[in-house]
Motif scaffolding. Structure first.
Motif, mmCIF file in Angstrom:
data_model
loop_
_atom_site.group_PDB
_atom_site.id
_atom_site.type_symbol
_atom_site.label_atom_id
_atom_site.label_comp_id
_atom_site.label_asym_id
_atom_site.label_seq_id
_atom_site.Cartn_x
_atom_site.Cartn_y
_atom_site.Cartn_z
ATOM 1 N N THR A 397 0.848 -1.205 0.000
ATOM 2 C CA THR A 397 0.000 0.000 0.000
ATOM 3 C C THR A 397 0.878 1.248 0.000
ATOM 4 O O THR A 397 0.593 2.219 -0.691
ATOM 5 N N ARG A 398 1.964 1.201 0.763
ATOM 6 C CA ARG A 398 2.864 2.370 0.790
ATOM 7 C C ARG A 398 3.376 2.660 -0.616
ATOM 8 O O ARG A 398 3.450 3.797 -1.046
ATOM 9 N N GLN A 399 3.711 1.566 -1.327
ATOM 10 C CA GLN A 399 4.238 1.754 -2.678
ATOM 11 C C GLN A 399 3.143 2.267 -3.626
ATOM 12 O O GLN A 399 3.370 3.189 -4.400
ATOM 13 N N GLU A 400 1.950 1.686 -3.503
ATOM 14 C CA GLU A 400 0.829 2.142 -4.346
ATOM 15 C C GLU A 400 0.541 3.630 -4.128
ATOM 16 O O GLU A 400 0.150 4.341 -5.029
ATOM 17 N N ARG A 401 0.733 4.078 -2.868
ATOM 18 C CA ARG A 401 0.427 5.477 -2.533
ATOM 19 C C ARG A 401 1.640 6.393 -2.677
ATOM 20 O O ARG A 401 1.620 7.540 -2.222
ATOM 21 N N ALA A 402 2.707 5.853 -3.288
ATOM 22 C CA ALA A 402 3.920 6.647 -3.560
ATOM 23 C C ALA A 402 4.521 7.268 -2.305
ATOM 24 O O ALA A 402 4.928 8.434 -2.293
#
Ligand SMILES: Cc1ncc(COP(=O)(O)O)c(C=O)c1O
Ligand SMILES: N[C@@H](CCSC[C@H](N)C(=O)O)C(=O)O
Length: 460
Positions: A397-402
């Motif tokens: 999720t952290r990666q998806e949310r940049a």
């Protein structure tokens, strides 16, 4: 001062009550005296926040109405779980501290004035405040919120979506169109953070509040104001229905208590929130209420020093080639928008180094900057949100949310700014984050971290 004690004693005539007449004449004669504000109900309750003269925030923060029977300058801590009643009907103002306590009431009324609210309520933590708000939801209700949120907020919303039948839409709240697309008849709460934690994105509260209320007049727009405090921003005046914040941060200022604050302008919503606080028992304890009251009095001097230090540090890092996120910088993409809503940029900023390892080394090399979660404390703090405050958001999720894994968050305190900059410079040098030349030093350009290359919804 009681009217009868006044040296301006007046000769009476006519049918008007004597105290009303005195107040009227005195009001004309000495317009600067706060006659309403001094005409107080008995100890310990201060007057209603709507009564009396409004002062500038610097004055409101320290000036408290009401006094106890001995005129104590500091409101006493009513360290009592129960209050004796004078009759079997139990008609006393207080009966049980879960339901109400004079020290807590004093703080709540003080906060209502400062937060420009009809009613303020205080609970055991910032998360407790959000929990109270989310108890307004029913299964099937929808919440629209941001894609950059404090980790604990994200965790509670996720829990509600997996266990409470609540549908949560995470969208980029910096783009009102994205919010509008998911608003609908089932939307019950729009939950905003601005500046967001930790990407320091700015959300247009008035615009989103208008869109939300147009889409569904029943929607409650709730704003987490923790990053700025009432000194710098009043979301209720910008169209929000509920404002809440973690009192653990700027309001208290010393990292010696946990608290959460809620404020509303609708007495019906206020009653619902109070119902949950009494029913669930999360009201702030008397000692913590007293401590928070004490902290609030120095909010302005602390915040102003923290903010001016933060501006210096943000400019210092930017001048040396780091990508810095701080709304006080003209380079912040929403610098102008922020200034239309807030009276200052606050004291939290984040920057990137391009390498998780380098960031770790900087954090560990700093000495004046304590490695710690939280912010708003008089001491300066340094942290890596992805490992600390936002670790509860899973890596995918952290990666998806940049959310950049190397991001460093600085929460600036009241120390000497030159000392803070020296300490940070030393940490940057010893971590190998800068190239030192006879002309000075500059961040080593490492390009964007590989994993984040494909992500495009980062506003920077
Ligand atoms: C923006 C924000 N909101 C709410 C909270 C929750 O506050 P508390 O820690 O007092 O529960 C925090 C931090 O914890 C926060 O950073
Ligand atoms: N272990 C805690 C972490 C609290 S983070 C506190 C603060 N809001 C911040 O942003 O630093 C937890 O799991 O909640």
């Amino acid at each position: 001062m009681k009217m009868s004690d006044s040296p301006l004693e007046l000769e009476g005539h006519g049918s008007e009550s004597s105290s009303a007449r005195k107040a009227k004449v005195l009001g004309k004669a000495v317009s600067k005296i706060d006659l309403d504000g001094h005409d107080l109900p008995p100890s310990p309750a201060p007057s209603s926040p709507r009564n009396g003269k409004r002062y500038a925030i610097a004055t409101e923060l320290v000036y408290t109405e009401g006094s106890d029977q001995y005129n104590a300058s500091s409101t006493p801590i009513y360290q009592s779980a129960t209050f004796k009643q004078t009759s079997a009907g139990g008609e006393g103002e207080y009966d049980y501290t879960r339901s109400g306590n004079p020290t807590r009431t004093h703080l709540e009324r003080h906060l209502a004035k400062i937060m420009r609210a009809e009613r303020a309520l205080v609970v055991a933590s910032g998360m407790g405040a959000l929990d109270v708000i989310t108890r307004l939801l029913r299964p099937g209700d929808e919440v629209v919120t941001g894609d950059d949120l404090y980790g604990g907020t994200n965790r509670l919303l996720k829990y509600l979506s997996t266990h409470g039948g609540i549908i949560v839409h995470h969208v980029d709240t910096t783009k009102p169109d994205s919010v509008q697309r998911v608003l609908g008849p089932k939307t019950a709460i729009v939950l905003l953070e601005t500046p967001t934690n930790p990407l320091i994105k700015i959300v247009d509260i008035p615009k989103i509040a208008r869109l939300a209320h147009e889409a569904n007049p029943q929607v409650l727009v709730a704003v987490d104001n923790t990053m700025l405090s009432p000194l710098l921003q009043n979301p209720l005046e910008l169209g929000a229905d509920i404002v809440y914040e973690s009192g653990t941060k700027y309001l208290s200022g010393h990292h010696d208590l946990m608290a959460g604050v809620l404020a509303v302008n609708s007495s019906a919503v206020g009653e619902k929130l109070y119902f949950t606080i009494n029913a669930s028992g999360c009201g702030l304890a008397p000692f913590d209420s007293w401590l928070l009251m004490r902290g609030i009095k120095t909010l302005k001097v602390r915040m102003e020093q923290q903010q001016s230090n933060a501006q210096r540090i943000a400019e210092f890092l930017e001048a040396h080639g780091f990508k810095v996120r701080y709304p006080g910088l003209k380079s912040h993409p929403q610098h102008e928008l922020h200034n239309t809503m807030a009276r200052g940029a606050g004291a939290v900023l984040s920057f990137e180094t391009g390498s998780v390892q380098i960031s770790e080394r900087i954090v560990e090399a700093a000495k004046l900057w304590a490695i710690s979660v939280s912010f708003g404390c008089v001491n300066s703090l340094i942290s890596m949100p992805c490992r600390m405050s936002h670790a509860s958001i899973d890596a995918k999720t952290r990666q998806e949310r940049a959310l950049p894994e190397d991001i460093i968050r600085l929460c600036v305190g009241i120390e000497d700014a030159d000392d803070l900059i020296d300490d940070l410079s030393r940490a940057l040098a010893s971590a190998g984050a800068i190239r030192i030349t006879p002309e000075g030093f500059h961040a080593i350009d490492r390009g964007p971290p590989a994993k984040l290359d494909t992500l495009s919804n980062n506003i920077f």
